[in-house]
Design a protein around this motif. Structure first.
Motif, PDB file in Angstrom:
ATOM      1  N   VAL A 389     -75.825 -77.749  24.800  1.00 52.08           N
ATOM      2  CA  VAL A 389     -75.319 -78.386  26.022  1.00 52.08           C
ATOM      3  C   VAL A 389     -73.799 -78.378  25.995  1.00 52.08           C
ATOM      4  CG1 VAL A 389     -75.277 -80.496  27.405  1.00 52.08           C
ATOM      5  CG2 VAL A 389     -77.370 -79.836  26.194  1.00 52.08           C
ATOM      6  N   PHE A 390     -73.175 -77.869  27.035  1.00 55.85           N
ATOM      7  CA  PHE A 390     -71.721 -77.871  27.165  1.00 55.85           C
ATOM      8  C   PHE A 390     -71.279 -79.260  27.602  1.00 55.85           C
ATOM      9  CE2 PHE A 390     -67.696 -77.474  29.311  1.00 55.85           C
ATOM     10  CZ  PHE A 390     -67.008 -76.470  28.626  1.00 55.85           C
ATOM     11  N   VAL A 391     -70.325 -79.856  26.875  1.00 57.20           N
ATOM     12  CA  VAL A 391     -69.875 -81.223  27.160  1.00 57.20           C
ATOM     13  C   VAL A 391     -68.394 -81.190  27.547  1.00 57.20           C
ATOM     14  CG1 VAL A 391     -69.619 -83.565  26.292  1.00 57.20           C
ATOM     15  CG2 VAL A 391     -71.542 -82.151  25.509  1.00 57.20           C
ATOM     16  N   SER A 392     -68.100 -81.612  28.758  1.00 56.11           N
ATOM     17  CA  SER A 392     -66.720 -81.715  29.242  1.00 56.11           C
ATOM     18  C   SER A 392     -66.318 -83.177  29.250  1.00 56.11           C
ATOM     19  CB  SER A 392     -66.598 -81.136  30.654  1.00 56.11           C
ATOM     20  OG  SER A 392     -65.286 -81.280  31.149  1.00 56.11           O
ATOM     21  N   TRP A 411     -66.382 -80.501  19.064  1.00 54.67           N
ATOM     22  CA  TRP A 411     -67.580 -79.983  19.719  1.00 54.67           C
ATOM     23  C   TRP A 411     -67.623 -80.282  21.211  1.00 54.67           C
ATOM     24  CZ3 TRP A 411     -67.652 -82.983  15.252  1.00 54.67           C
ATOM     25  CH2 TRP A 411     -67.732 -84.370  15.444  1.00 54.67           C
ATOM     26  N   THR A 412     -66.644 -81.018  21.747  1.00 58.48           N
ATOM     27  CA  THR A 412     -66.544 -81.200  23.198  1.00 58.48           C
ATOM     28  C   THR A 412     -65.284 -80.499  23.699  1.00 58.48           C
ATOM     29  OG1 THR A 412     -65.207 -83.226  23.232  1.00 58.48           O
ATOM     30  CG2 THR A 412     -67.582 -83.476  22.928  1.00 58.48           C
ATOM     31  N   THR A 413     -65.223 -80.291  25.005  1.00 56.21           N
ATOM     32  CA  THR A 413     -64.033 -79.713  25.627  1.00 56.21           C
ATOM     33  C   THR A 413     -63.222 -80.842  26.231  1.00 56.21           C
ATOM     34  OG1 THR A 413     -65.196 -77.643  26.087  1.00 56.21           O
ATOM     35  CG2 THR A 413     -63.179 -78.071  27.335  1.00 56.21           C
ATOM     36  N   PRO A 617     -64.654 -82.812  35.579  1.00 58.13           N
ATOM     37  CA  PRO A 617     -65.731 -82.153  36.333  1.00 58.13           C
ATOM     38  C   PRO A 617     -65.364 -80.760  36.838  1.00 58.13           C
ATOM     39  CG  PRO A 617     -64.792 -83.978  37.592  1.00 58.13           C
ATOM     40  CD  PRO A 617     -64.254 -84.088  36.204  1.00 58.13           C
ATOM     41  N   HIS A 618     -64.072 -80.447  36.952  1.00 51.98           N
ATOM     42  CA  HIS A 618     -63.709 -79.059  37.266  1.00 51.98           C
ATOM     43  C   HIS A 618     -64.157 -78.137  36.132  1.00 51.98           C
ATOM     44  CE1 HIS A 618     -61.005 -80.843  40.328  1.00 51.98           C
ATOM     45  NE2 HIS A 618     -61.087 -79.661  40.920  1.00 51.98           N
ATOM     46  N   ILE A 619     -63.923 -78.568  34.893  1.00 52.22           N
ATOM     47  CA  ILE A 619     -64.348 -77.765  33.747  1.00 52.22           C
ATOM     48  C   ILE A 619     -65.870 -77.739  33.644  1.00 52.22           C
ATOM     49  CG2 ILE A 619     -64.296 -77.614  31.234  1.00 52.22           C
ATOM     50  CD1 ILE A 619     -61.719 -76.685  32.588  1.00 52.22           C
ATOM     51  N   ALA A 620     -66.524 -78.872  33.930  1.00 58.35           N
ATOM     52  CA  ALA A 620     -67.982 -78.902  33.911  1.00 58.35           C
ATOM     53  C   ALA A 620     -68.550 -77.924  34.941  1.00 58.35           C
ATOM     54  CB  ALA A 620     -68.486 -80.322  34.190  1.00 58.35           C
TER      55      ALA A 620
END
Length: 1003
Positions: A389-392, A411-413, A617-620
């Motif tokens: 899961v990608f986490v922003s 591990w998160t952005t 949320p732009h990155i998400a």
């Protein structure tokens, strides 16, 4: 040298108080400090805690317990919690948690098993101590509150729209992000918004036109399976959620855009009395933050936004074809004191999001202080990322202070907030001068009209400082009507200030920052222009003159963009000790227009918000676009692709910024990110080795690595002592021959091999970068980049290192007119030099503090100053005295420093090596709350500035002053002085190579 002492203003006193305030962070084992603790000597408090156990959660379980097979997903697949093995292992974890709680007589309140093996329980001090000593318990943390972080169109600015935009290349907005689910952990959602309008969920799986196999465009259509919401996703797995009913929220609120909605408030509802609960006990949003973030990430395309009868234009979410799963875990209290979410509820939301099968998590939550890597929330995110899961995450809104970031785990952005083209307004003064600021509320020209300061039109009973801030009820209608009012930023909400001006009959407002802060495009109730810096000061000064007038008009030249906003939190990460560069990347976060919840936004359906909450949320959304094209890519590969294709943000003069602790890799480039060329990937074993390297015991037996060697898309070394070599591995996404180039002034970089050849995608190559300090200034951040280039593809990694040429004490002390002191230094090179400057002793300034007063001085740091020492001497029985210095002290960056403890001689000192020329402010504060106002504390104040040719008051020599030495081996030096003044403090700067040095403080 100094001005006369004077009383600090209310806003300055508030700033001093904020800087002096300390916080108690959660401690790691053996015990966590309860959130209510007031200091190390406080008794352990009873409260709710989260207890983490050693066994792996479902997301990372590798099959080592009893006879239960592994549940961790294979590469390119998502976690499936519905399998028999997953259910068996979850039961095992829940039983284990229950047994551990029973050992100390505690009752489990909540179980977590998907992203963390944790349970929550109310514990007393005895239970805390016993649990800390219980085998298998790896962490105990208090359940504490967390809060939402608070081209003119961001999707246009990112290059998503238009014939040549990214959406067009992906097949249009109807396909941009299709098959991807974004989980938004926030304040809920306002489902009636046009940004979420979509067909209702239907019963049964999608089929083709004639009931057969669904067509390509229809296969990702979500549907209902009883009460479960289901969607087949782009990666071949299935999302399964629910539309949880509650206050003003029915199952019909979900649709083919909002495919699931849940709320998590067990901890918050227990902690907050019913009388103070605001909003809705359901997934419905009453505040607007969650609606804004969800619609920014994945709101519908081409939505017409209006507010207060004004057409604000057309907006779109970044991934308009993606679907949204809502996880409400942030709440509102009626008095505002208990807004936010508790750790227990946020972990529950993360756990459920991964169990449901989201592809991306947006987490626009952050604090003023950095969360520890083993904090329950960060641990949950680590395992979520391990599960694919990608986490922003939002970096926080505590900038521009250094080390103010939150959510800094690798591990998160971690996302910083950048500017886009401003909505502008122009203030034209009666003296003919004009100033352009940010404005979304000036539609037509207003004025010319009288321009006044808020304090000059206050009511008879109002405090002048409050009226200057235009606090509610402070302005007199008889004196305000028909005028434009200058209101200072601070204390109250920005839109509340314009509402107060409107209430009092004012026709316009000029909102002015007292410092160099961000300017924001709020929807004010009257025409308003927001100014900062010298422009704000000029307007305030003019408004204070007699017969001042002003005109407000729409438009004006926009400021240079993109820049990192002033409020965006900065690195370096303290948890990472400078060996991990954070934030990762910058995205639009200033004056972002999106959907909101009308109850919390004066009845509006759309509004402008600013914050790293808006950047995340732009990155998400961009991650959702990526996963729709590459469903099996790992979260870290996607992060790498974004970071290595980003562009530097700008400075005020339009040049590329090198401030990596503000921008990370730079502003995300949506169109470039899909063609990264090479990516730096990492996974759970790498993160565990990194944690061991920074001193976190993971309990896994993983071997530690040097934190700088984590396979990350950036390079950071917090302490580059002479030379260090870092290792990286890249994976090709396209064939080619890549050549390395390093830009890092003052540091020699050797890349080996410097040419990498890839015959096909998927190949891996490992290389090293050896960094040797040459001329870079010791102790000062050096920034640059490593770029791999192949044809038109460039893969750029930011570099941040802090060179050190010698390890030496920051200060040595001596007494008497004559004497010597021997001390040890460790050189990084084979040559050691020591040059003395001073001693310098400036005149003393005498003053007194009365009661709980504070006094501040302005002092000048002249150009060419090598070092400066500011000291305040008190009587030994002076009581509790504090103070701080703030100003452009180091590298031209606004910094602050607090006086340490008063020494045995009654002196508090701040020593500043290599200061930047300019004005500093020194505050001296009596901290004792006597309440009588009668105590008088005398003190003396002194600033010793040392330049290369400063007139000396005595003589200092160091031996040896030049020697051949063995790098890394300690060497003794002796500093000898004579002729030093015996009654006043004097300062000498002993300088080694590259500007490193030691203060010699005498008497």
């Amino acid at each position: 040298m100094t001005s006369q002492p004077r009383r600090a203003s209310r806003t300055r006193r508030a700033a001093i108080g904020a800087l002096l305030t300390t916080s108690i962070a959660a401690l790691s084992l053996p015990l966590a400090t309860p959130a209510t603790a007031t200091g190390q000597d406080s008794p352990l408090a009873a409260g709710t805690y989260l207890i983490t156990l050693a066994d792996q959660p479902l997301a990372t379980y590798d099959g080592t317990v009893d006879d239960i097979p592994a549940t961790r997903p294979t590469p390119s697949r998502k976690l499936d919690v519905t399998t028999t093995n997953a259910k068996r292992y979850r039961t095992h974890l829940v039983d284990e948690q229950t047994q551990v709680a029973k050992k100390v007589g505690a009752t489990v309140r909540q179980h977590y098993a998907v992203t963390t093996n944790t349970f929550s329980a109310r514990l007393n001090a005895r239970q805390l101590v016993r649990l800390a000593a219980t085998k298998g318990v790896t962490g105990i943390a208090p359940d504490k509150f967390h809060h939402a972080t608070d081209d003119k169109n961001s999707t246009d600015f990112l290059g998503l729209s238009g014939r040549k935009g990214l959406w067009a290349s992906l097949g249009g907005t109807a396909k941009a992000g299709k098959g991807i689910v974004i989980g938004d952990i926030d304040t809920g959602v306002w489902p009636e918004s046009a940004s979420f309008k979509a067909p209702a969920l239907t019963t049964g799986k999608p089929t083709g036109k004639h009931g057969g196999k669904p067509g390509k465009d229809d296969r990702y259509r979500p549907y209902l399976d009883g009460t479960t919401t289901v969607m087949n996703k782009a990666d071949g797995t299935t999302f399964k959620g629910t539309c949880q009913t509650g206050e003003s929220f029915t199952a019909a609120a979900c649709n083919q855009k909002i495919i699931s909605a849940r709320y998590f408030g067990e901890g918050w509802l227990r902690a907050v009395p019913e009388s103070n609960r605001g909003g809705y006990i359901s997934p419905r949003d009453s505040e607007g933050h969650g609606t804004h973030t969800a619609s920014t990430a994945a709101g519908n395309a081409g939505v017409r936004a209006t507010a207060d009868g004004k057409d604000l234009g057309t907006i779109s979410g970044v991934a308009p074809a993606a679907t949204i799963a809502v996880y409400k875990a942030l709440w509102q209290s009626k008095d505002g004191t208990q807004d936010g979410g508790l750790t227990s509820d946020l972990v529950a939301a993360i756990d459920q999001a991964v169990a449901d099968g989201v592809d991306v998590i947006n987490y626009s939550v952050g604090g003023m202080y950095e969360s520890e890597y083993n904090d329950p929330i960060q641990t949950a995110f680590r395992n979520a990322s391990a599960a694919g899961v990608f986490v922003s995450t939002a970096g926080g809104n505590a900038g521009p202070e250094a080390s103010s970031l939150d959510n800094t785990a690798p591990w998160t952005t971690t996302v910083a907030a950048g500017t886009i083209a401003s909505h502008t307004g122009t203030v034209t003064l009666g003296n003919g001068k004009s100033y352009v600021g940010v404005s979304t509320s000036v539609q037509n020209t207003v004025g010319s009209a009288p321009l006044v300061l808020g304090a000059t039109v206050k009511t008879a009973g109002a405090d002048a400082a409050d009226a200057a801030l235009c606090i509610k009820g402070t302005l007199d209608p008889a004196r305000t009507a028909g005028k434009m009012v200058v209101c200072n930023r601070g204390t109250s909400a920005r839109i509340d200030k314009s509402a107060e001006v409107k209430r009092a009959g004012g026709i316009g407002m000029v909102l002015v920052n007292l410092g160099n802060e961000s300017t924001d495009g709020d929807l004010h109730s009257i025409p308003t222009v927001h100014l900062s810096g010298p422009d704000a000061a000029a307007v305030r000064a003019y408004a204070a003159t007699g017969n001042a007038t002003a005109t407000l008009a729409n438009g004006g030249k926009s400021a240079v963009y993109p820049q990192v906003t002033g409020f965006s939190s900065r690195g370096p990460s303290l948890d990472g000790k400078g060996d991990l560069l954070k934030p990762d990347i910058t995205a639009p976060g200033a004056t972002i227009l999106a959907a909101v919840a009308p109850p919390g936004n004066a009845g509006r359906d759309f509004d402008y918000y600013s914050g790293t909450s808006m950047a995340a949320p732009h990155i998400a959304g961009l991650a959702a676009l990526y996963l729709a094209e590459h469903p099996t890519w790992s979260p870290m590969s996607i992060k790498s692709a974004m970071m290595t294709t980003a562009s530097p943000t700008k400075t005020n003069d339009g040049k590329n910024s090198r401030d990596v602790f503000a921008q990370g890799a730079g502003e995300v480039e949506a169109r470039a990110m899909l063609r990264p060329g090479l990516v730096y990937d990492s996974s759970e074993p790498d993160w565990l080795a990194y944690l061991e390297g920074v001193g976190v015991d993971t309990g896994t037996g993983t071997k530690a690595i040097d934190p700088s060697d984590l396979n990350y898309p950036s390079i950071a070394i917090g302490d580059l002592f002479g030379t260090q070599t870092v290792t990286r591995t890249v994976t090709a996404t396209s064939a080619g021959t890549y050549r390395a180039k390093v830009d890092l002034p003052g540091v020699k970089a050797t890349v080996s091999p410097s040419v990498l050849h890839f015959s096909h995608p998927g190949q891996k190559r490992t290389f090293t970068v050896k960094l040797d300090v040459t001329t870079a200034r010791a102790g000062a951040l050096a920034t640059g980049s490593l770029t791999w280039a192949s044809g038109r593809i460039t893969v750029r990694s930011p570099i941040a290192v802090t060179p050190q040429s010698v390890r030496a004490p920051a200060e040595i002390k001596g007494t008497g007119a004559k004497g010597s002191a021997t001390y040890s230094v460790t050189p990084a090179t084979s040559t050691l030099t020591a040059t003395t400057y001073g001693p310098v002793s400036s005149p003393l300034t005498k003053g007194t503090l009365t009661g709980t007063a504070e006094v501040y001085y302005e002092a000048t740091i002249p150009a060419g100053t090598k070092a400066s020492q500011i000291s305040v001497h008190f009587d030994l029985d002076a009581g509790n005295i504090g103070g701080l210095v703030w100003g452009p002290m180091v590298d031209g960056v606004l910094q602050s420093a607090q006086f340490g403890d008063v020494d045995s001689e009654g002196t508090a000192t701040i020593s500043v090596p290599q200061p930047t020329a300019g004005t500093i402010f020194v505050a001296v504060i009596a901290l004792d709350e006597t309440g009588t106002g009668e105590s008088v504390t005398p003190y003396t104040y002194q600033v010793n500035n040392i330049a290369e040719k400063s007139p000396a008051t005595g003589k200092v020599t160091v031996t040896p002053d030049h020697a051949r030495v063995t790098p890394g081996t300690p060497t003794d030096l002796t500093a000898a002085w004579s002729g030093a003044p015996a009654v006043t403090r004097s300062t000498t700067w002993i300088e080694y190579s590259n500007g490193a040095g030691t203060f010699l403080t005498l008497n």
